[in-house]
Design an enzyme around this catalytic site. Structure first.
Site, mmCIF file in Angstrom:
data_model
loop_
_atom_site.group_PDB
_atom_site.id
_atom_site.type_symbol
_atom_site.label_atom_id
_atom_site.label_comp_id
_atom_site.label_asym_id
_atom_site.label_seq_id
_atom_site.Cartn_x
_atom_site.Cartn_y
_atom_site.Cartn_z
ATOM 1 N N CYS A 135 0.848 -1.177 0.000
ATOM 2 C CA CYS A 135 0.000 0.000 0.000
ATOM 3 C C CYS A 135 0.893 1.239 0.000
ATOM 4 O O CYS A 135 1.873 1.286 0.738
ATOM 5 C CB CYS A 135 -0.884 -0.009 1.245
ATOM 6 S SG CYS A 135 -1.988 1.399 1.352
ATOM 7 N N HIS A 151 -9.180 -4.050 -1.471
ATOM 8 C CA HIS A 151 -8.210 -3.225 -0.734
ATOM 9 C C HIS A 151 -8.632 -1.745 -0.798
ATOM 10 O O HIS A 151 -8.605 -1.040 0.218
ATOM 11 C CB HIS A 151 -6.829 -3.455 -1.366
ATOM 12 C CG HIS A 151 -5.708 -2.644 -0.808
ATOM 13 N ND1 HIS A 151 -4.573 -3.196 -0.271
ATOM 14 C CD2 HIS A 151 -5.521 -1.298 -0.730
ATOM 15 C CE1 HIS A 151 -3.743 -2.235 0.130
ATOM 16 N NE2 HIS A 151 -4.299 -1.066 -0.152
ATOM 17 N N GLU A 152 -9.029 -1.283 -1.981
ATOM 18 C CA GLU A 152 -9.371 0.145 -2.141
ATOM 19 C C GLU A 152 -10.691 0.493 -1.450
ATOM 20 O O GLU A 152 -10.814 1.559 -0.845
ATOM 21 C CB GLU A 152 -9.427 0.513 -3.629
ATOM 22 C CG GLU A 152 -8.098 0.375 -4.348
ATOM 23 C CD GLU A 152 -6.940 1.043 -3.632
ATOM 24 O OE1 GLU A 152 -7.103 2.191 -3.166
ATOM 25 O OE2 GLU A 152 -5.869 0.420 -3.524
ATOM 26 N N HIS A 208 -10.146 1.112 2.037
ATOM 27 C CA HIS A 208 -9.652 2.469 2.338
ATOM 28 C C HIS A 208 -10.816 3.446 2.524
ATOM 29 O O HIS A 208 -10.757 4.325 3.381
ATOM 30 C CB HIS A 208 -8.768 2.981 1.192
ATOM 31 C CG HIS A 208 -7.336 2.568 1.277
ATOM 32 N ND1 HIS A 208 -6.540 2.795 2.377
ATOM 33 C CD2 HIS A 208 -6.524 1.964 0.364
ATOM 34 C CE1 HIS A 208 -5.316 2.340 2.142
ATOM 35 N NE2 HIS A 208 -5.278 1.824 0.926
HETATM 36 NI NI NI Z 1 -3.691 0.940 -0.071
#
Ligand code: NI
Length: 191
Positions: A102, A144-145, A148
């Site tokens: 990341c 993953h995004e 966030h």
């Molecule tokens: Ni990331």
């Protein structure tokens, strides 16, 4: 934007939820262009890595916007697709572990469990709703995004699993890392 605009742990904004975008307009599209330029500038500074994706919170803009590279295998192709208010509407397939890094977690990689297939709903840069299926590495990147946008960082999924932590050596190979050192020096967790 430049790579210096990217925030990283322990910045507490990375653990906050991003706001929904109500109207997709030129301001939204300018924010997306800023994210792409920051992702590319970061990549230019790294010999062994690509910028696979970026969420707006990573340039300290707490809005539900993510950009995903259209071609992960070709470093020359620097096109990104933007997803606005992305949501996973269904998890499918199996849970698989694979490596993730990341831009907001310096020099730490992790072996993270994710669903192998997902169905996604989002708005595109024209504000039009899109729905699609994703699998493999793309499914991992989107999970993953979207994490966030919810204030979740990949290290939160593996926080009590020291053997899931890795680092890149000088030749670009992943090798197990000193968990206590990366957690303490990287200030990866709040408590
Ligand atoms: Ni990331």
């Amino acid at each position: 934007m430049k790579k210096e605009d990217i925030i990283f742990l322990p910045n507490p904004h990375l653990r906050e939820k991003s706001r929904k975008i109500h109207v997709v307009n030129d301001t939204t599209r300018a924010a997306i262009d800023d994210m792409v330029s920051a992702a590319i500038d970061w990549e230019d500074s790294r010999p062994h890595e690509i910028s696979a994706a970026l969420a707006a919170v990573q340039v300290d803009k707490l809005e539900r916007i993510v950009i995903i590279r259209t071609d992960f295998d070709n470093k020359e192709n620097r096109d990104f697709t933007a997803l606005i208010n992305p949501e996973i509407v269904k998890y499918e397939g199996e849970i698989l572990e694979d490596f993730e890094g990341c831009l907001s977690v310096k020099n730490v990689y992790g072996k993270v469990p994710r669903h192998s297939k997902i169905r996604v709903k989002a708005l595109d840069i024209d504000g039009k709703q899109v729905r699609f299926k994703a699998e493999g590495f793309l499914a991992r990147v989107i999970q993953h995004e979207i994490d966030h946008t919810k204030g979740i960082v990949f290290v939160d999924h593996i926080r009590d699993i020291p053997e899931a932590f890795f680092e890149l050596d000088d030749s670009g190979e992943l090798k197990p890392t000193d968990y206590d050192k990366v957690v303490n020096e990287g200030h990866l967790y709040d408590d």
